[in-house]
Design an enzyme around this catalytic site. Structure first.
Site, PDB file in Angstrom:
ATOM      1  N   GLY A   4      43.029  28.585  38.340  1.00 54.37           N
ATOM      2  CA  GLY A   4      42.785  29.533  39.592  1.00 54.37           C
ATOM      3  C   GLY A   4      43.184  30.946  39.462  1.00 54.37           C
ATOM      4  O   GLY A   4      43.431  31.627  38.266  1.00 54.37           O
ATOM      5  N   ASP A  25      35.042  38.661  33.602  1.00 52.72           N
ATOM      6  CA  ASP A  25      34.190  39.825  33.891  1.00 52.72           C
ATOM      7  C   ASP A  25      33.413  39.178  35.193  1.00 52.72           C
ATOM      8  O   ASP A  25      33.312  40.175  36.086  1.00 52.72           O
ATOM      9  CB  ASP A  25      33.087  39.879  32.607  1.00 52.72           C
ATOM     10  CG  ASP A  25      33.721  40.228  31.605  1.00 52.72           C
ATOM     11  OD1 ASP A  25      34.974  40.785  31.365  1.00 52.72           O
ATOM     12  OD2 ASP A  25      33.221  39.979  30.451  1.00 52.72           O
ATOM     13  N   SER A  57      41.752  28.075  34.219  1.00 55.24           N
ATOM     14  CA  SER A  57      41.453  26.760  35.151  1.00 55.24           C
ATOM     15  C   SER A  57      42.295  26.373  36.248  1.00 55.24           C
ATOM     16  O   SER A  57      41.837  25.729  36.964  1.00 55.24           O
ATOM     17  CB  SER A  57      41.223  25.429  34.164  1.00 55.24           C
ATOM     18  OG  SER A  57      42.243  25.266  33.627  1.00 55.24           O
TER      19      SER A  57
END
Length: 309
Positions: A226, A253, A224
């Site tokens: 980044g 993915d 979360s």
């Protein structure tokens, strides 16, 4: 064309329960069964983005037929090595904001079956990208992905790798390196054998050191928080918007899919990173793994912030 390779595909079965009753019968009508495996998640998201995808890897038994049939229904072409043993099942029990997983080890791949996929790659129409994702099935040599990187580089294509453990370490023992590597923070720390943390300056220094510096591109996902990426000799820090996370499984993915898709379209570094991050976020907003709601793409893309380091 973009090729994805999934070394140990599965049928992913998710069961949503109000509660998990141990040592008792649990009933639910909330069931999802889908073709699973990290490379197949990449295939699905690339297809939703509009890319021409060919899925490869190893499939066997009735489970293998189910996986192949579902890919066909999604419009994904495939060219799998058919193996003697059956492909695996992976089960997820979702209850009270918890997720308990039961993952089968999967089939044992013979030496001849492994050689067959190398032969298929060497005979196929030359793709622009070859993406290798996930762990290895039993029987596969730990240098399986490293061998494929060498084949892909010889073909003049671009190898993209998202793996961990011994298979990742083996890649760094070779002279031929992939075009792009996408580890998360924990995988990178395991590779280097040291703690890094999320300090930007420390991460930047590490991405410029040793064999990592020889990689054309590397994107380190921070969940979360980044990502930090080095594309060529330029470094970037990506920040994500706050969204309602339904399931983060498959977001890495999806990030790979976004990177490859934007790269194939000749986008600049910042747009490539924003596309990759947007796909990861969009996947986290869905229950289905390897799925993005394309109508929300522009909104999330515009909310991704990228800082040049």
């Amino acid at each position: 064309m973009i090729i994805t390779i999934t070394a140990n595909p599965s049928i992913d079965m998710s069961y949503i329960l109000d509660e998990l009753k141990e040592d008792d019968i649990n009933r639910t009508d909330k069931v999802n069964k889908t073709a699973g495996g990290k490379g197949l998640n990449v295939s699905k998201v690339l297809t939703l983005l509009g890319a021409d995808v060919l899925a490869m890897g190893f499939l066997g038994g009735k489970n293998g037929e189910f996986i192949e049939d579902e890919l066909k229904e999604r419009g994904i072409k495939s060219n799998f090595v058919k193996i003697k043993e059956a492909s695996r099942n992976c089960i997820a029990l979702l209850y009270d904001d918890n997720q308990t997983e039961i993952l089968e080890a999967g089939p044992n791949i013979s030496e001849d079956e492994q050689k067959e996929i190398f032969k298929k790659l060497e005979e196929i129409e030359i793709p622009e990208f070859v993406c290798m994702s996930g762990g290895l099935a039993r029987g596969l040599d730990k240098g399986f992905y490293a061998d494929i990187v060498e084949i892909v580089n010889k073909m003049g294509s671009k190898a993209v790798v998202d793996t961990s453990g011994d298979s990742l370490k083996e890649i760094f023992k070779r002279d031929e390196l992939p075009y792009m590597l996408k580890p998360n923070l924990e995988e990178l720390e395991a590779l280097l054998g040291k703690s890094i943390g999320k300090d930007t300056n420390r991460m930047v220094a590490i991405l410029k050191e040793g064999k990592l510096a020889e990689l054309p591109n590397i994107l380190v996902s921070l969940g979360s928080d980044g990502a930090i990426a080095r594309f060529g000799d330029k470094l970037y820090r990506a920040y994500l918007p706050k969204v309602k996370v339904v399931s983060p499984v498959g977001s890495g993915d999806s990030t790979v899919a976004g990177f490859v898709y934007a790269s194939s379209k000749g986008k600049d570094d910042i747009d490539i990173l924003k596309t990759a991050m947007a796909c990861g976020v969009l996947n986290a907003m869905q229950m289905e793994t390897g799925y993005i709601d394309i109508k929300d793409f522009d909104d999330i893309f515009n909310k991704i912030e990228v800082e040049i380091i």
